[in-house]
Write a protein that holds these residues in place. Structure first.
Motif, PDB file in Angstrom:
ATOM      1  N   SER A   1       0.846  -1.197   0.000  1.00  0.00           N
ATOM      2  CA  SER A   1       0.000   0.000   0.000  1.00  0.00           C
ATOM      3  C   SER A   1       0.878   1.242   0.000  1.00  0.00           C
ATOM      4  N   TRP A   2       0.292   2.368  -0.360  1.00  0.00           N
ATOM      5  CA  TRP A   2       0.993   3.644  -0.402  1.00  0.00           C
ATOM      6  C   TRP A   2       0.490   4.534   0.733  1.00  0.00           C
TER       7      TRP A   2
ATOM      8  N   VAL B   1      -2.687   9.237   4.282  1.00  0.00           N
ATOM      9  CA  VAL B   1      -3.600   8.100   4.406  1.00  0.00           C
ATOM     10  C   VAL B   1      -3.050   6.924   3.615  1.00  0.00           C
ATOM     11  N   GLU B   2      -3.480   5.735   4.003  1.00  0.00           N
ATOM     12  CA  GLU B   2      -3.065   4.508   3.321  1.00  0.00           C
ATOM     13  C   GLU B   2      -3.965   4.271   2.118  1.00  0.00           C
ATOM     14  N   ALA B   3      -3.365   3.840   1.020  1.00  0.00           N
ATOM     15  CA  ALA B   3      -4.147   3.597  -0.186  1.00  0.00           C
ATOM     16  C   ALA B   3      -3.588   2.401  -0.941  1.00  0.00           C
ATOM     17  N   LEU B   4      -4.487   1.695  -1.600  1.00  0.00           N
ATOM     18  CA  LEU B   4      -4.130   0.504  -2.367  1.00  0.00           C
ATOM     19  C   LEU B   4      -4.183   0.835  -3.850  1.00  0.00           C
ATOM     20  N   PRO B   5      -3.091   0.634  -4.590  1.00  0.00           N
ATOM     21  CA  PRO B   5      -3.161   0.877  -6.033  1.00  0.00           C
ATOM     22  C   PRO B   5      -4.153  -0.059  -6.701  1.00  0.00           C
ATOM     23  N   ILE B   6      -4.882   0.451  -7.639  1.00  0.00           N
ATOM     24  CA  ILE B   6      -5.742  -0.405  -8.455  1.00  0.00           C
ATOM     25  C   ILE B   6      -4.856  -0.952  -9.562  1.00  0.00           C
ATOM     26  N   ASN B   7      -4.402  -2.179  -9.341  1.00  0.00           N
ATOM     27  CA  ASN B   7      -3.355  -2.770 -10.177  1.00  0.00           C
ATOM     28  C   ASN B   7      -3.955  -3.857 -11.049  1.00  0.00           C
ATOM     29  N   PHE B   8      -3.892  -3.659 -12.340  1.00  0.00           N
ATOM     30  CA  PHE B   8      -4.423  -4.645 -13.266  1.00  0.00           C
ATOM     31  C   PHE B   8      -3.315  -5.455 -13.910  1.00  0.00           C
ATOM     32  N   GLY B   9      -2.200  -5.636 -13.250  1.00  0.00           N
ATOM     33  CA  GLY B   9      -1.116  -6.437 -13.800  1.00  0.00           C
ATOM     34  C   GLY B   9      -0.032  -6.606 -12.814  1.00  0.00           C
TER      35      GLY B   9
ATOM     36  N   MET C   1      -6.727   4.651  -7.178  1.00  0.00           N
ATOM     37  CA  MET C   1      -6.375   4.095  -5.884  1.00  0.00           C
ATOM     38  C   MET C   1      -7.643   3.838  -5.076  1.00  0.00           C
ATOM     39  N   LEU C   2      -7.500   2.986  -4.055  1.00  0.00           N
ATOM     40  CA  LEU C   2      -8.546   2.806  -3.063  1.00  0.00           C
ATOM     41  C   LEU C   2      -7.989   3.257  -1.716  1.00  0.00           C
ATOM     42  N   ILE C   3      -8.524   4.350  -1.191  1.00  0.00           N
ATOM     43  CA  ILE C   3      -8.128   4.787   0.150  1.00  0.00           C
ATOM     44  C   ILE C   3      -8.679   3.780   1.156  1.00  0.00           C
ATOM     45  N   ILE C   4      -7.821   3.280   2.036  1.00  0.00           N
ATOM     46  CA  ILE C   4      -8.247   2.316   3.053  1.00  0.00           C
ATOM     47  C   ILE C   4      -8.605   3.104   4.308  1.00  0.00           C
ATOM     48  N   GLN C   5      -9.882   3.376   4.472  1.00  0.00           N
ATOM     49  CA  GLN C   5     -10.343   4.172   5.603  1.00  0.00           C
ATOM     50  C   GLN C   5     -10.713   3.241   6.752  1.00  0.00           C
ATOM     51  N   PRO C   6     -10.022   3.346   7.891  1.00  0.00           N
ATOM     52  CA  PRO C   6     -10.272   2.424   9.003  1.00  0.00           C
ATOM     53  C   PRO C   6     -11.695   2.539   9.544  1.00  0.00           C
TER      54      PRO C   6
END
Length: 400
Positions: free
Chosen positions: A324-325, A392-400, A375-380
């Motif tokens: 995550s970023w 904030v923590e975020a998950l890349p929307i990774n298609f590969g 991205m998807l922000i990971i909101q607790p």
């Protein structure tokens, strides 16, 4: 039934993923595959002291102003000079050619003045200059690429340079997809008054493809228990490694998938996750097949695939979890509920660096907002909301 925390659900899924199964493939077919064993150098590279440029190989001690040296031969790539460079001698040499014994430096041709079979130099010699020592790139036994690496062109190139004709890569799973719902029709079909266009399988297939041996789309099954049972029975008979269904995962009168899966021998590990979007997620196993029952709403289906299915696929291939970023917000986020929120956001490059612009839309069927997200922000859970500039923590929307 209480909602299972996201982290517990993911841990339960990953515990079911089998050990890596390596298979050998030709180097020409290895691009995009995930390495199952390290790439180890089979020889020194370069395998000899090599010239880094076109010029002359000689002894540095022989170079002095107006000092002429005798040219006694030539060394070129694939046809090195046979012999030794002695005092007062030089050889013509080309890039990549072996530097013969006796020579300890190369002077480039732009700094040379040639007269027949003699040469002198307009610049001083520097000991060892423009010589690539044997093993300068890598040496025998050197680990060049670690397991778990997805092989890109640069890794393929170094494997070739290391004389590897084939590589051990992780066997990829076979994945089957099935969409359910009376209301669904295929893209390109004229819509009836109560119909919607099916999109889940069309988004999931390319999402999974980089990790899969093949992705088989089993089509759409209406909400009829006999048709659903027959289709799922045929799917299991083909023994896919992973089966992913979409729709019918909730508890309504037409949500039949869970009961049919159980009737067909699926051991259900859990369903209902403490997250949004995507609460009605199922996971279980039947023999060696991992079974994911994703929600029917398209945003929920794609988000749960990103959060749960992709980590399982990465572990299957021996890849580390997607990192995550942590990035600053470019707009505030609202307070969150008791469920972890995977909030859509755009990655924006500003004068001070990248930041996250939250997308306010939260509807689980709103595909256009997801298509704009990076991205998807990971909101607790119970997060009070964060101001502009907060990391904030975020998950890349990774298609590969």
């Amino acid at each position: 039934m209480s909602l299972l925390p996201v982290d517990e659900a993911l841990a339960a899924i990953l515990a079911r993923v089998p050990e890596i199964a390596p298979e050998e493939v030709d180097l020409s077919a290895a691009a995009g595959r995930v390495l199952a064993a390290p790439i180890i150098a089979q020889h020194d590279q370069p395998p000899f002291d090599a010239s880094a440029m076109d010029g002359y190989a000689l002894r540095a001690a022989d170079v002095a102003p107006d000092q002429w040296l005798d040219i006694v031969g030539t060394s070129q790539a694939g046809a090195g000079f046979i012999g030794t460079v002695g005092p007062g001698q030089a050889i013509r040499i080309f890039t990549g050619a072996p530097v013969p014994p006796g020579a300890d430096t190369v002077i480039m041709q732009e700094e040379a003045v040639r007269d027949g079979n003699r040469v002198r130099f307009t610049a001083p010699a520097r000991l060892g200059h423009s010589i690539r020592p044997r093993g300068n790139d890598f040496s025998t036994g050197h680990i060049l690429v670690e397991p778990g690496t997805r092989l890109q062109p640069m890794q393929i190139a170094v494997a070739a340079a290391a004389n590897c004709g084939s590589l051990a890569v992780a066997r990829r799973p076979r994945i089957a997809l099935l969409a359910t719902g009376d209301e669904l029709v295929l893209p390109g079909t004229p819509l009836g008054p109560d119909q919607i266009v099916a999109s889940n399988s069309f988004g999931l297939a390319p999402l999974f493809a980089p990790y899969a041996n093949d992705v088989v789309d089993l089509g759409i099954v209406p909400d009829r228990i006999d048709l659903l049972r027959d289709t799922l029975a045929r799917a299991f008979a083909d023994e896919p490694d992973i089966l992913v269904t979409t729709g019918g995962a909730s508890v309504g009168e037409h949500d039949l998938v869970q009961d049919v899966l159980k009737d067909l021998g699926v051991t259900l590990d859990f369903w209902r996750i403490n997250m949004r979007p995507g609460k009605p997620l199922m996971f279980g196993t039947r023999g060696k097949t991992l079974v994911f029952g994703l929600p029917g709403n398209p945003v929920s289906a794609m988000v749960t695939a990103l959060v749960f299915v992709l980590p399982a696929l990465r572990k299957w291939l021996g890849q580390p979890p997607q990192a995550s970023w942590r990035l600053p917000l470019l707009a505030p986020t609202p307070p969150n509920t008791a469920r972890r929120h995977f909030m859509r956001a755009q990655l924006v490059h500003t004068d001070t660096g990248p930041g996250l612009l939250p997308i306010s839309q939260t509807d689980s069927g709103h595909t256009s907002s997801l298509s704009r997200a990076d991205m998807l922000i990971i909101q607790p859970e119970h997060d009070p909301g964060q101001p502009i500039g907060a990391l904030v923590e975020a998950l890349p929307i990774n298609f590969g």
